[in-house]
Design an enzyme around this catalytic site. Sequence first.
Site, PDB file in Angstrom:
ATOM      1  N   SER A 110       8.001  -9.492  -2.154  1.00 55.20           N
ATOM      2  CA  SER A 110       8.170  -8.878  -0.833  1.00 55.20           C
ATOM      3  C   SER A 110       9.637  -8.639  -0.483  1.00 55.20           C
ATOM      4  O   SER A 110       9.943  -7.748   0.313  1.00 55.20           O
ATOM      5  CB  SER A 110       7.513  -9.748   0.242  1.00 55.20           C
ATOM      6  OG  SER A 110       6.112  -9.727   0.115  1.00 55.20           O
ATOM      7  N   HIS A 328       3.539  -3.973  -1.276  1.00 56.84           N
ATOM      8  CA  HIS A 328       2.912  -4.114  -2.587  1.00 56.84           C
ATOM      9  C   HIS A 328       1.445  -4.440  -2.351  1.00 56.84           C
ATOM     10  O   HIS A 328       1.027  -4.696  -1.214  1.00 56.84           O
ATOM     11  CB  HIS A 328       3.560  -5.234  -3.417  1.00 56.84           C
ATOM     12  CG  HIS A 328       3.605  -6.550  -2.682  1.00 56.84           C
ATOM     13  ND1 HIS A 328       2.488  -7.348  -2.510  1.00 56.84           N
ATOM     14  CD2 HIS A 328       4.619  -7.177  -2.037  1.00 56.84           C
ATOM     15  CE1 HIS A 328       2.813  -8.410  -1.813  1.00 56.84           C
ATOM     16  NE2 HIS A 328       4.101  -8.330  -1.499  1.00 56.84           N
TER      17      HIS A 328
END
Length: 544
Positions: A110, A328
């Site tokens: 992240s 993602h």
Amino acid sequence: MKSKKRIIVALVLIFTIAFSGCNTVVPTPAPTPEEKYGVTEQLIVSLQGAEFTEPKNIIYMIGDGMGANIIQATQEKYADELYGGKLAINYLNKMGTHSTYSASDKTTDSAAGGTALATGNKTSNYTVGLNIDHTMSYKTVLELAAEKGKSTGIIATKSVTDATPAAFTTHVEDRKMQNEIAKQQLQKIVDGTLDLVLGGGSEYYEYFDNDAVFAEAESKGMSYSEKWEDTKDDKLPLVGLYAKDALLTSSPIIPSLAQMTDFALGLLSEDENGFFLMIEGSQIDTNAHDNELEKEMNEMYQFDQAISVAMEFIAEHPDTVLIVTADHETGGLYFPEEGYVASNKYTYLYDDHSFINVPVYALGYGMEALGGIMENTDIAGFVAALLGEENFAQESVVKGIYDDTANGKIKVFFDEINTSHALFTEETLTKFDDVKNARAIHFPITNAGTDKVTLPALKITTAAGETYAAVPQYPYIAAGETLDLTYVLPVELWQDNAMAEVTQVEITYEVVDINSWKTTFGYDKEVAELEIGRISVTDRGLED
């Protein structure tokens, strides 16, 4: 602003149970009519008739770990509660997908994913807002918005010092440096770059080493609260942190993401110069890591309710652009093609992040610039352009390698004997000569057969006889289905014109564990008939 009734009801229940000595778990009370967030017919009609103007406001929403399949599963689960049986996100314009790989791996974390979305630059995993070797800071779109005189804010359902909100507001070598991230966010409040912070993470803001900058922020007018009821009386600049770390999103006394979004939009919109607001549905990712589908769907549903709040704001303020995407995908959620609810079956391929492309949705002026298969960095470039800044992001160039319009689709047949097929002729391979920094190969693939089959990998061979593999993002393709695939190339082939040394690119089953996929998804065909369309490669500058 929404009614206080739900909070009051919850507090009454809590005190009643506390004094009665009962150990019963307090249920989350049903929302009152005025608190029920979601799409309505009136909202859809308003948006369909809206005339969007050049944006004054930007709302950037990130579902951490959100892939296409969790959206579909959540819509199926909550269909009876949704207008038209559709999530709010599916009333937006789906612009395309973006690839999420970082500068150090085909699978991002992240921090790197958030940095790409915030700055338009790839970086290494765990890095926040800096280049790979941590020698240079990348300006974020939030910082750019502040420079343009706009109010800014971040909202998260985990700690506001976690990777994604940190990527929009700070610059640190490692995402684990959450006390330092809190200090930098407080400093941004002091210098007027950051105006609103809502979420969890009080332990990092209250860390003893941050006392001085915390006091300075308060001297500059910052309101700080740890209770939602107190925050709702605050004015900018403000920080509301309702947990030491991540929020307990199932608690009736913790504000929902929709409530925080509604409150933030009300305050930020008072700025006549406009605002930039980043909103993260943080715990979609948390539950995908744990392969907890029910909890993941609930977090997705809460994120979607916040999306509906943003849509309602845009209906009243058509000078606002909304972008919704993910940093993602997490978990590699899969279920049979008939759907999650119909089949009552699902599989998580991973307990970690995947490199599956994630969807991009948008609403508002200029959204047509988003589309197709994008890089995550392209979205930051789009936001910066809305803010009047060109050449903000490191641009990618997609170069065509094979044109199916001129030459027709490549037809591929696999069986137990034929397990590989060369994609390019010697002449076509020369097109890689000017690809300096190849990152990914893209093409649409169609299953022309009558059975679900495993997707093949790419096998790449160089003049030195070295071989590399790029595996597919998905395990299988259904009969008649067409998928837009991105094969992220191995890091060794990224830099220094390495693709010019490639002598063969094959589509192959040799590096795919077919039997594993067949066991997982319950099919047993050995024959595959595939058609491949236009092939292109993403080439980037050499700075990273």
